[in-house]
Write a protein that holds these residues in place. Structure first.
Motif, PDB file in Angstrom:
ATOM      1  N   LEU A   1       3.191 -45.052  23.992  1.00  0.00           N
ATOM      2  CA  LEU A   1       2.691 -44.843  25.312  1.00  0.00           C
ATOM      3  C   LEU A   1       3.454 -44.174  26.107  1.00  0.00           C
ATOM      4  CD1 LEU A   1       0.050 -44.811  26.942  1.00  0.00           C
ATOM      5  CD2 LEU A   1       0.642 -47.119  27.789  1.00  0.00           C
ATOM      6  N   ALA A   2       4.800 -44.566  26.164  1.00  0.00           N
ATOM      7  CA  ALA A   2       5.835 -43.687  26.975  1.00  0.00           C
ATOM      8  C   ALA A   2       6.220 -42.423  26.463  1.00  0.00           C
ATOM      9  CB  ALA A   2       7.124 -44.651  26.899  1.00  0.00           C
ATOM     10  N   ALA A   3       6.265 -42.342  24.988  1.00  0.00           N
ATOM     11  CA  ALA A   3       6.351 -40.906  24.508  1.00  0.00           C
ATOM     12  C   ALA A   3       5.158 -39.878  24.876  1.00  0.00           C
ATOM     13  CB  ALA A   3       6.382 -41.117  22.941  1.00  0.00           C
TER      14      ALA A   3
ATOM     15  N   LEU B   1       5.755 -38.860  28.344  1.00  0.00           N
ATOM     16  CA  LEU B   1       6.492 -38.025  28.510  1.00  0.00           C
ATOM     17  C   LEU B   1       5.979 -36.579  27.960  1.00  0.00           C
ATOM     18  CD1 LEU B   1       9.556 -37.384  29.014  1.00  0.00           C
ATOM     19  CD2 LEU B   1       9.958 -37.894  26.838  1.00  0.00           C
ATOM     20  N   LEU B   2       5.461 -36.530  26.846  1.00  0.00           N
ATOM     21  CA  LEU B   2       4.836 -35.190  26.168  1.00  0.00           C
ATOM     22  C   LEU B   2       4.007 -34.630  27.081  1.00  0.00           C
ATOM     23  CD1 LEU B   2       4.802 -36.543  22.521  1.00  0.00           C
ATOM     24  CD2 LEU B   2       6.309 -34.683  23.559  1.00  0.00           C
ATOM     25  N   VAL B   3       3.173 -35.212  27.550  1.00  0.00           N
ATOM     26  CA  VAL B   3       1.785 -34.774  28.614  1.00  0.00           C
ATOM     27  C   VAL B   3       2.842 -34.073  29.686  1.00  0.00           C
ATOM     28  CG1 VAL B   3       0.212 -35.229  30.098  1.00  0.00           C
ATOM     29  CG2 VAL B   3       0.165 -36.345  27.905  1.00  0.00           C
ATOM     30  N   LEU B   4       3.462 -34.809  30.424  1.00  0.00           N
ATOM     31  CA  LEU B   4       4.105 -34.066  31.776  1.00  0.00           C
ATOM     32  C   LEU B   4       4.943 -33.228  31.144  1.00  0.00           C
ATOM     33  CD1 LEU B   4       4.882 -37.411  33.762  1.00  0.00           C
ATOM     34  CD2 LEU B   4       3.294 -35.537  34.346  1.00  0.00           C
ATOM     35  N   THR B   5       5.712 -33.019  30.142  1.00  0.00           N
ATOM     36  CA  THR B   5       6.551 -31.916  29.638  1.00  0.00           C
ATOM     37  C   THR B   5       5.538 -30.704  29.508  1.00  0.00           C
ATOM     38  OG1 THR B   5       8.142 -33.473  28.535  1.00  0.00           O
ATOM     39  CG2 THR B   5       8.017 -31.020  28.023  1.00  0.00           C
ATOM     40  N   TRP B   6       4.545 -30.903  29.139  1.00  0.00           N
ATOM     41  CA  TRP B   6       3.473 -29.841  28.798  1.00  0.00           C
ATOM     42  C   TRP B   6       3.099 -29.267  30.286  1.00  0.00           C
ATOM     43  CZ3 TRP B   6      -1.720 -29.829  30.313  1.00  0.00           C
ATOM     44  CH2 TRP B   6      -2.414 -28.608  30.137  1.00  0.00           C
ATOM     45  N   VAL B   7       2.600 -30.316  31.269  1.00  0.00           N
ATOM     46  CA  VAL B   7       2.328 -29.891  32.434  1.00  0.00           C
ATOM     47  C   VAL B   7       3.563 -28.939  33.278  1.00  0.00           C
ATOM     48  CG1 VAL B   7       1.780 -30.725  34.822  1.00  0.00           C
ATOM     49  CG2 VAL B   7       0.804 -31.823  32.862  1.00  0.00           C
TER      50      VAL B   7
ATOM     51  N   PHE C   1       4.341 -42.401  36.763  1.00  0.00           N
ATOM     52  CA  PHE C   1       4.025 -41.310  35.910  1.00  0.00           C
ATOM     53  C   PHE C   1       4.679 -40.079  36.795  1.00  0.00           C
ATOM     54  CE2 PHE C   1       0.862 -37.986  34.863  1.00  0.00           C
ATOM     55  CZ  PHE C   1       0.876 -38.135  33.937  1.00  0.00           C
ATOM     56  N   GLY C   2       4.588 -40.299  38.319  1.00  0.00           N
ATOM     57  CA  GLY C   2       5.317 -39.513  39.048  1.00  0.00           C
ATOM     58  C   GLY C   2       6.690 -39.183  39.117  1.00  0.00           C
ATOM     59  N   GLY C   3       7.342 -40.530  38.742  1.00  0.00           N
ATOM     60  CA  GLY C   3       8.614 -40.510  38.579  1.00  0.00           C
ATOM     61  C   GLY C   3       9.153 -39.709  37.302  1.00  0.00           C
ATOM     62  N   VAL C   4       8.535 -39.713  36.292  1.00  0.00           N
ATOM     63  CA  VAL C   4       8.894 -39.096  35.260  1.00  0.00           C
ATOM     64  C   VAL C   4       8.728 -37.149  35.341  1.00  0.00           C
ATOM     65  CG1 VAL C   4       8.458 -38.394  32.726  1.00  0.00           C
ATOM     66  CG2 VAL C   4       8.249 -40.705  33.537  1.00  0.00           C
ATOM     67  N   ASN C   5       7.602 -37.153  35.993  1.00  0.00           N
ATOM     68  CA  ASN C   5       7.301 -35.798  36.410  1.00  0.00           C
ATOM     69  C   ASN C   5       8.444 -35.232  37.457  1.00  0.00           C
ATOM     70  OD1 ASN C   5       5.385 -33.587  36.684  1.00  0.00           O
ATOM     71  ND2 ASN C   5       5.507 -33.852  38.826  1.00  0.00           N
TER      72      ASN C   5
ATOM     73  N   ALA D   1      14.913 -25.595  29.007  1.00  0.00           N
ATOM     74  CA  ALA D   1      15.549 -26.917  29.480  1.00  0.00           C
ATOM     75  C   ALA D   1      14.572 -28.141  29.412  1.00  0.00           C
ATOM     76  CB  ALA D   1      15.696 -26.570  30.821  1.00  0.00           C
ATOM     77  N   LEU D   2      13.148 -27.872  29.688  1.00  0.00           N
ATOM     78  CA  LEU D   2      12.207 -28.791  29.573  1.00  0.00           C
ATOM     79  C   LEU D   2      12.097 -29.442  28.283  1.00  0.00           C
ATOM     80  CD1 LEU D   2       9.798 -27.289  32.054  1.00  0.00           C
ATOM     81  CD2 LEU D   2      10.926 -29.514  32.446  1.00  0.00           C
ATOM     82  N   LEU D   3      12.251 -28.711  27.174  1.00  0.00           N
ATOM     83  CA  LEU D   3      11.835 -29.210  25.936  1.00  0.00           C
ATOM     84  C   LEU D   3      13.071 -29.940  25.467  1.00  0.00           C
ATOM     85  CD1 LEU D   3      10.181 -26.091  24.257  1.00  0.00           C
ATOM     86  CD2 LEU D   3       8.920 -28.022  24.799  1.00  0.00           C
TER      87      LEU D   3
END
Length: 502
Positions: A155-157, A160-166, A318-322, A358-360
């Motif tokens: 779930l953590a992954a 992370l993947l969703v927010l990286t895509w965003v 969720f916002g912290g990761v973002n 950089a994000l990837l």
């Protein structure tokens, strides 16, 4: 793909000037006092207050000492922030402490600061926040036990993947996610503090009475108390982010220290009273045995409305990761501009104007950190190495005073404060090494791996032609795959125009 390298006046952090008839676009001074306070408070308050209370209490050994640790950590954070304020206006560069360490102690020290941030600090911080998000989502589904480690990591992954895509897709999407999540963060903390006060009014303050507050099941240990400070310092992480935007502050000589004086006490108040609230609804043992203290708190005091708490904390984390993904690109850009990171990390998408490489990279390194789901070991990693470089940076303030006493310092704090900070710093590092030699030793070892990398990739300028060709080929391949180029004046103007319209 043809690229235009960043040079001098053309980089986004430079001033807006005219050179050979061309106009460069730079960041404007548009951050006032209120926005400066919001940056500090918004970056500090994240997942830490929802995950660190367990680690602080477990290592402090009593409720009373844990509250003292939270208060002292806030005071030390304020002192460090004041020292950074002087450095921020004396060395007004993007990149924060990376730039300060590089200018005072040289290229190698600056590179090691950047290296450890890229490999450990940002990925670990993002991994901890993502795991906290997973814990608060899954804990209500496993009320009588801990969620399975595999489920937490998956779930953590996904988070992370969703927010990286965003973040790769649109800066506007990322900022809107941040706005919504900030509201969730404030809702959760306000609920915790208000319900804690209600509990106290009802007479539920057993563990706050002095005779019970300092009751321990084991003797106090200086090394474990140092680890308690490390756990608490994770929750205060982000206090130095305002230094990353010093060039954009309106009247920084006034607003930088004033924002610190306002923001750090507010955060300290919130953290201390949130922890007071926790122990009005649960015993120290129950708090230590919970990986989602806010969920347990909600179940104890909110009844049928307890579902609000895990949702609010999940939104907050969720916002912290973002937010971490958003800010990491600025440090990558500063490092790439100085030649300390591959130029690829300073490139942005041709249409979306997002730093996709950089994000990837930070996404991949964070996924590797998720190999362990032990958040408290990860916090010790990032807490130790963060404090190590905080101390090095503050020591640089003293070195700069001795080396250049006549340098213009619009903000000048008494040298008593950096000395106090460094004394606390020495205690923290020495006893942390004593208590967790393996964890702290690995963190130092990872940092030192940056030395051969620096010698090979930065210091060694006369590299073989084949090596340079290989790097160039990889860079061009990544450019084509990610559709990225170096920022040019036209693209920056378009990005600025889009930002104004939105």
């Amino acid at each position: 793909m043809t690229t235009t390298p960043l040079h001098g006046d053309s980089h986004p952090d430079g001033p807006k000037t005219e050179n050979d008839g061309k106009q460069s676009v730079g960041l404007k001074k548009q951050i006032g006092l209120v926005s400066a306070c919001a940056i500090i408070i918004g970056n500090i308050i994240g997942s830490g207050i929802f995950v660190s209370p367990k680690g602080v209490l477990e290592n402090a050994s009593s409720v009373g000492l844990s509250l003292i640790v939270w208060a002292i950590t806030g005071a030390i954070t304020a002192i460090g922030a004041l020292c950074y304020a002087e450095l921020g206006v004396t060395i007004p560069k993007s990149g924060g402490d990376y730039s300060y360490v590089k200018d005072v102690f040289g290229e190698v020290a600056g590179f090691l600061r950047l290296w450890i941030a890229v490999l450990v600090i940002y990925p670990t911080n993002q991994a901890v926040i993502a795991l906290t998000f997973s814990n608060y989502i899954l804990q209500p589904l496993f009320p009588s036990c801990f969620p399975p480690d595999t489920s937490l990591r998956i779930l953590a992954a996904v988070c992370l993947l969703v927010l990286t895509w965003v973040n790769c897709s649109s800066v506007n999407w990322a900022t809107r996610v941040q706005d919504v999540c900030t509201a969730g963060k404030l809702l959760a903390l306000c609920l915790i503090i208000v319900m804690g006060l209600v509990q106290i009014c009802k007479g539920h303050y057993f563990w706050l009475e002095p005779k019970h507050a300092f009751t321990t099941q084991q003797d106090y240990d200086m090394g474990r108390v140092a680890l308690a400070f490390l756990q608490g310092s994770f929750a205060y992480g982000g206090w130095n982010f305002l230094n990353y935007v010093t060039e954009e502050l309106i009247d920084p000589y006034r607003n930088l220290p004033l924002a610190i004086f306002i923001s750090i006490p507010v955060v300290t108040f919130v953290y201390v009273f949130a922890n007071v609230a926790y122990v009005t609804a649960m015993s120290p043992t129950e708090l230590i045995n919970s990986n989602a203290v806010a969920v347990l708190f909600g179940q104890r005091v909110m009844g049928v409305m307890s579902w609000i708490m895990p949702i609010s904390v999940a939104i907050s984390t969720f916002g912290g990761v973002n937010g971490s993904l958003l800010t990491s690109s600025r440090l990558f850009f500063a490092g790439a501009r100085e030649g300390h990171l591959p130029h690829l990390f300073a490139m942005i998408h041709t249409n979306r104007c997002t730093p996709i490489p950089a994000l990837l990279f930070t996404c991949l390194s964070t996924l590797l950190m998720l190999c362990t789901s032990d958040m408290y070991t990860l916090i010790n990693y990032v807490g130790f190495i963060n404090y190590f470089f905080y101390g090095v940076t503050v020591a640089g303030q003293i070195v700069l005073r001795i080396r250049q006493p006549d340098l213009k310092r619009p903000i000048k704090v008494s040298l008593v404060w950096p000395v106090v900070y460094l004394l606390f710093w020495v205690y923290l590092l020495v006893f942390s090494l004593y208590s967790e030699p393996v964890v702290c030793g690995i963190a130092l070892a990872i940092m030192l791996t940056g030395i051969p990398v620096y010698l090979l990739c930065v210091y060694w300028e006369s590299k073989p032609k084949g090596f340079n060709n290989a790097i160039g080929a990889v860079t061009h391949l990544c450019q084509k795959v990610c559709m990225v180029v170096y920022p040019c004046e036209e693209e920056e103007e378009a990005a600025d125009g889009e930002a104004v319209e939105n």
